[in-house]
Design a protein around this motif. Structure first.
Motif, PDB file in Angstrom:
ATOM      1  N   PHE A   1      -3.974  10.744   9.768  1.00 53.48           N
ATOM      2  CA  PHE A   1      -4.549  10.399   8.474  1.00 53.48           C
ATOM      3  C   PHE A   1      -4.035   9.024   8.072  1.00 53.48           C
ATOM      4  O   PHE A   1      -2.839   8.756   8.151  1.00 53.48           O
ATOM      5  CB  PHE A   1      -4.155  11.436   7.417  1.00 53.48           C
ATOM      6  CG  PHE A   1      -4.932  11.310   6.145  1.00 53.48           C
ATOM      7  CD1 PHE A   1      -4.557  10.378   5.181  1.00 53.48           C
ATOM      8  CD2 PHE A   1      -6.030  12.108   5.907  1.00 53.48           C
ATOM      9  CE1 PHE A   1      -5.270  10.261   4.013  1.00 53.48           C
ATOM     10  CE2 PHE A   1      -6.760  11.991   4.729  1.00 53.48           C
ATOM     11  CZ  PHE A   1      -6.380  11.063   3.781  1.00 53.48           C
TER      12      PHE A   1
ATOM     13  N   TYR B   1     -10.494   7.579  -3.323  1.00 47.81           N
ATOM     14  CA  TYR B   1      -9.604   7.868  -4.442  1.00 47.81           C
ATOM     15  C   TYR B   1      -9.642   6.715  -5.433  1.00 47.81           C
ATOM     16  O   TYR B   1      -9.902   5.559  -5.068  1.00 47.81           O
ATOM     17  CB  TYR B   1      -8.151   8.006  -3.957  1.00 47.81           C
ATOM     18  CG  TYR B   1      -7.872   9.183  -3.066  1.00 47.81           C
ATOM     19  CD1 TYR B   1      -8.078   9.102  -1.696  1.00 47.81           C
ATOM     20  CD2 TYR B   1      -7.388  10.383  -3.585  1.00 47.81           C
ATOM     21  CE1 TYR B   1      -7.821  10.174  -0.862  1.00 47.81           C
ATOM     22  CE2 TYR B   1      -7.115  11.465  -2.753  1.00 47.81           C
ATOM     23  CZ  TYR B   1      -7.336  11.351  -1.405  1.00 47.81           C
ATOM     24  OH  TYR B   1      -7.076  12.419  -0.578  1.00 47.81           O
TER      25      TYR B   1
ATOM     26  N   LEU C   1      -8.937   3.426  -3.327  1.00 43.34           N
ATOM     27  CA  LEU C   1      -8.416   3.536  -1.965  1.00 43.34           C
ATOM     28  C   LEU C   1      -9.290   4.473  -1.148  1.00 43.34           C
ATOM     29  O   LEU C   1      -9.753   5.501  -1.646  1.00 43.34           O
ATOM     30  CB  LEU C   1      -6.997   4.101  -1.952  1.00 43.34           C
ATOM     31  CG  LEU C   1      -5.893   3.242  -2.513  1.00 43.34           C
ATOM     32  CD1 LEU C   1      -5.552   3.661  -3.924  1.00 43.34           C
ATOM     33  CD2 LEU C   1      -4.645   3.333  -1.648  1.00 43.34           C
TER      34      LEU C   1
ATOM     35  N   PHE D   1      -4.532   5.616   5.122  1.00 41.59           N
ATOM     36  CA  PHE D   1      -5.074   5.055   3.885  1.00 41.59           C
ATOM     37  C   PHE D   1      -5.381   3.594   4.082  1.00 41.59           C
ATOM     38  O   PHE D   1      -4.686   2.890   4.824  1.00 41.59           O
ATOM     39  CB  PHE D   1      -4.075   5.191   2.731  1.00 41.59           C
ATOM     40  CG  PHE D   1      -4.042   6.557   2.125  1.00 41.59           C
ATOM     41  CD1 PHE D   1      -3.053   7.465   2.466  1.00 41.59           C
ATOM     42  CD2 PHE D   1      -5.007   6.955   1.202  1.00 41.59           C
ATOM     43  CE1 PHE D   1      -3.028   8.731   1.907  1.00 41.59           C
ATOM     44  CE2 PHE D   1      -4.989   8.218   0.640  1.00 41.59           C
ATOM     45  CZ  PHE D   1      -4.000   9.117   1.008  1.00 41.59           C
TER      46      PHE D   1
ATOM     47  N   LEU E   1      -3.033   9.172  -7.586  1.00 44.81           N
ATOM     48  CA  LEU E   1      -4.383   8.998  -7.057  1.00 44.81           C
ATOM     49  C   LEU E   1      -5.261  10.176  -7.473  1.00 44.81           C
ATOM     50  O   LEU E   1      -4.842  11.334  -7.369  1.00 44.81           O
ATOM     51  CB  LEU E   1      -4.349   8.925  -5.526  1.00 44.81           C
ATOM     52  CG  LEU E   1      -4.022   7.586  -4.880  1.00 44.81           C
ATOM     53  CD1 LEU E   1      -2.590   7.171  -5.167  1.00 44.81           C
ATOM     54  CD2 LEU E   1      -4.278   7.647  -3.386  1.00 44.81           C
TER      55      LEU E   1
ATOM     56  N   ASN F   1     -10.197  18.590   7.738  1.00 42.66           N
ATOM     57  CA  ASN F   1     -10.962  17.702   6.857  1.00 42.66           C
ATOM     58  C   ASN F   1     -10.937  18.151   5.400  1.00 42.66           C
ATOM     59  O   ASN F   1     -11.954  18.524   4.804  1.00 42.66           O
ATOM     60  CB  ASN F   1     -12.402  17.550   7.335  1.00 42.66           C
ATOM     61  CG  ASN F   1     -12.485  16.834   8.662  1.00 42.66           C
ATOM     62  OD1 ASN F   1     -11.492  16.285   9.134  1.00 42.66           O
ATOM     63  ND2 ASN F   1     -13.643  16.852   9.264  1.00 42.66           N
TER      64      ASN F   1
ATOM     65  N   PHE G   1      -2.946  14.472  -5.158  1.00 42.38           N
ATOM     66  CA  PHE G   1      -1.731  13.772  -5.540  1.00 42.38           C
ATOM     67  C   PHE G   1      -1.202  14.183  -6.905  1.00 42.38           C
ATOM     68  O   PHE G   1      -1.964  14.555  -7.805  1.00 42.38           O
ATOM     69  CB  PHE G   1      -1.996  12.266  -5.558  1.00 42.38           C
ATOM     70  CG  PHE G   1      -2.066  11.657  -4.197  1.00 42.38           C
ATOM     71  CD1 PHE G   1      -3.228  11.738  -3.453  1.00 42.38           C
ATOM     72  CD2 PHE G   1      -0.973  11.007  -3.647  1.00 42.38           C
ATOM     73  CE1 PHE G   1      -3.299  11.192  -2.175  1.00 42.38           C
ATOM     74  CE2 PHE G   1      -1.029  10.457  -2.380  1.00 42.38           C
ATOM     75  CZ  PHE G   1      -2.191  10.545  -1.647  1.00 42.38           C
ATOM     76  N   GLY G   2       0.109  14.063  -7.055  1.00 44.35           N
ATOM     77  CA  GLY G   2       0.742  14.166  -8.358  1.00 44.35           C
ATOM     78  C   GLY G   2       0.607  12.853  -9.113  1.00 44.35           C
ATOM     79  O   GLY G   2       0.015  11.887  -8.619  1.00 44.35           O
TER      80      GLY G   2
ATOM     81  N   THR H   1      -5.713  -0.262   2.301  1.00 37.47           N
ATOM     82  CA  THR H   1      -4.741  -0.999   1.477  1.00 37.47           C
ATOM     83  C   THR H   1      -5.145  -1.073   0.012  1.00 37.47           C
ATOM     84  O   THR H   1      -4.379  -1.503  -0.826  1.00 37.47           O
ATOM     85  CB  THR H   1      -4.534  -2.418   2.015  1.00 37.47           C
ATOM     86  OG1 THR H   1      -5.821  -3.003   2.229  1.00 37.47           O
ATOM     87  CG2 THR H   1      -3.762  -2.385   3.318  1.00 37.47           C
TER      88      THR H   1
ATOM     89  N   GLY I   1     -13.259  12.459   8.605  1.00 38.22           N
ATOM     90  CA  GLY I   1     -13.324  12.815   7.182  1.00 38.22           C
ATOM     91  C   GLY I   1     -12.965  11.549   6.435  1.00 38.22           C
ATOM     92  O   GLY I   1     -11.984  10.894   6.765  1.00 38.22           O
TER      93      GLY I   1
ATOM     94  N   GLN J   1      -6.278  15.035   0.476  1.00 36.29           N
ATOM     95  CA  GLN J   1      -4.944  15.188  -0.081  1.00 36.29           C
ATOM     96  C   GLN J   1      -5.083  15.099  -1.614  1.00 36.29           C
ATOM     97  O   GLN J   1      -5.864  14.305  -2.123  1.00 36.29           O
ATOM     98  CB  GLN J   1      -4.018  14.080   0.417  1.00 36.29           C
ATOM     99  CG  GLN J   1      -3.735  14.170   1.903  1.00 36.29           C
ATOM    100  CD  GLN J   1      -2.698  13.158   2.366  1.00 36.29           C
ATOM    101  OE1 GLN J   1      -1.880  12.675   1.597  1.00 36.29           O
ATOM    102  NE2 GLN J   1      -2.736  12.831   3.638  1.00 36.29           N
TER     103      GLN J   1
ATOM    104  N   ARG K   1      -2.069  19.215   0.832  1.00 34.12           N
ATOM    105  CA  ARG K   1      -3.359  19.327   1.517  1.00 34.12           C
ATOM    106  C   ARG K   1      -3.442  20.692   2.191  1.00 34.12           C
ATOM    107  O   ARG K   1      -2.463  21.141   2.788  1.00 34.12           O
ATOM    108  CB  ARG K   1      -3.452  18.238   2.569  1.00 34.12           C
ATOM    109  CG  ARG K   1      -4.783  18.145   3.282  1.00 34.12           C
ATOM    110  CD  ARG K   1      -4.724  17.110   4.402  1.00 34.12           C
ATOM    111  NE  ARG K   1      -6.067  16.739   4.809  1.00 34.12           N
ATOM    112  CZ  ARG K   1      -6.341  16.022   5.893  1.00 34.12           C
ATOM    113  NH1 ARG K   1      -5.376  15.602   6.675  1.00 34.12           N
ATOM    114  NH2 ARG K   1      -7.587  15.735   6.198  1.00 34.12           N
TER     115      ARG K   1
ATOM    116  N   GLY L   1       0.812  -1.208   0.000  1.00 31.71           N
ATOM    117  CA  GLY L   1       0.000   0.000   0.000  1.00 31.71           C
ATOM    118  C   GLY L   1       0.845   1.258   0.000  1.00 31.71           C
ATOM    119  O   GLY L   1       2.029   1.257  -0.358  1.00 31.71           O
TER     120      GLY L   1
ATOM    121  N   ASP M   1      -9.367  10.839   8.046  1.00 29.33           N
ATOM    122  CA  ASP M   1      -8.916  11.503   9.268  1.00 29.33           C
ATOM    123  C   ASP M   1      -9.551  10.735  10.422  1.00 29.33           C
ATOM    124  O   ASP M   1     -10.768  10.664  10.540  1.00 29.33           O
ATOM    125  CB  ASP M   1      -9.390  12.960   9.319  1.00 29.33           C
ATOM    126  CG  ASP M   1      -8.768  13.800   8.249  1.00 29.33           C
ATOM    127  OD1 ASP M   1      -9.499  14.294   7.370  1.00 29.33           O
ATOM    128  OD2 ASP M   1      -7.533  13.960   8.280  1.00 29.33           O
TER     129      ASP M   1
ATOM    130  N   TYR N   1     -12.302   9.868   2.610  1.00 31.24           N
ATOM    131  CA  TYR N   1     -12.003  10.259   1.233  1.00 31.24           C
ATOM    132  C   TYR N   1     -11.845   9.016   0.378  1.00 31.24           C
ATOM    133  O   TYR N   1     -11.170   8.070   0.777  1.00 31.24           O
ATOM    134  CB  TYR N   1     -10.707  11.077   1.192  1.00 31.24           C
ATOM    135  CG  TYR N   1     -10.655  12.158   2.247  1.00 31.24           C
ATOM    136  CD1 TYR N   1     -10.100  11.900   3.499  1.00 31.24           C
ATOM    137  CD2 TYR N   1     -11.171  13.427   2.005  1.00 31.24           C
ATOM    138  CE1 TYR N   1     -10.073  12.875   4.484  1.00 31.24           C
ATOM    139  CE2 TYR N   1     -11.140  14.405   2.986  1.00 31.24           C
ATOM    140  CZ  TYR N   1     -10.593  14.122   4.218  1.00 31.24           C
ATOM    141  OH  TYR N   1     -10.569  15.091   5.196  1.00 31.24           O
TER     142      TYR N   1
END
Lengths: 113, 110
Positions: free
Chosen positions: B98, B35, B88, B100, B43, A99, A104-105, B102, B31, A102, A94, A42, B92, B33
């Motif tokens: 924070f 992706y 993914l 993620f 992402l 809240n 991302f590139g 897997t 929070g 993020q 971010r 991951g 928060d 999220y």
């Protein structure tokens, strides 16, 4: 829209070289992050920064350092590249407000030979 | 991350089928999220959920956060090959950290 730009999509370097990965964001975000992503493991946080010249170690900082001289730019440095640092590297930014996602590139696929 | 459990790890579905991906925590999610990542790329942020019971949709993708704010689901209706990739969740979690999940690898067979 937030734009996070990583300097290279693909990079090939040799063992022992000093490697620089650059990341720039255009949204005046306070927080910036460097992750590496490996199959089965991951996303793992290497370092993050919550302000200019500030940095915090993530889960796997060994063998890496970072630099944040300007708010929009966050650099990841491999001091002496090793083959086990071959990976996909992802930069994110971010905002400082609670809240927020993020962003991302596109990622840099780094191969160390 | 063990803070966020994602299931299933991988999913192979026929085009046109519906599917659901889950993201679960033992702690409160302040929070949440979702992706999507195409193979070898970065992402892409899909949706954010904050309130218990909240539901958001974008095209054929719907995300929900349960009332207790400890589980989220991502549902894709009538899947298409363009939905293929890795999904993914990120969150928060209490303590101002924070995490993620897997990831779930989705393959859609035409």
């Amino acid at each position: 829209d937030v734009k996070v730009t990583q300097s290279s999509r693909y990079l090939v370097k040799r063992t022992g070289e000093k490697v620089f990965l650059e990341c720039v964001q255009d949204m005046d975000h306070e927080n910036m992050f460097w992750y590496r992503q490996d199959p089965g493991l991951g996303l793992r946080l290497i370092y993050f920064s919550y302000d200019v010249k500030m940095k915090e170690k993530g889960d796997i900082p060994e063998g890496y350092s970072v630099s944040r001289e300007k708010k929009e730019r966050f650099s990841l440095i491999l001091e002496s590249a090793s083959t086990n640092q071959t990976s996909m590297y992802l930069c994110a930014s971010r905002g400082g407000v609670t809240n927020q996602p993020q962003h991302f590139g596109d990622g840099t696929r780094l191969s160390i030979l | 991350s063990q803070e966020l459990e994602q299931s299933p790890q991988s999913l192979i579905v026929q085009e046109g089928k519906n599917l659901t991906i889950n993201c679960t925590s033992s702690k409160t999610l302040y929070g949440l999220y979702w992706y999507k990542q195409k193979y070898g790329e970065g992402l892409i942020f899909l949706m954010m959920l904050q309130k218990g019971g909240e539901e958001k949709s974008h095209e054929k993708i719907t995300a929900k956060l349960d009332e207790k704010k400890q589980q989220s689901s991502l549902h894709i209706t009538a899947s298409q090959p363009s939905h293929a990739g890795i999904y993914l969740c990120g969150a928060d979690i209490q303590g101002n950290q924070f995490y993620f999940g897997t990831g779930t690898s989705l393959t859609v067979i035409p």
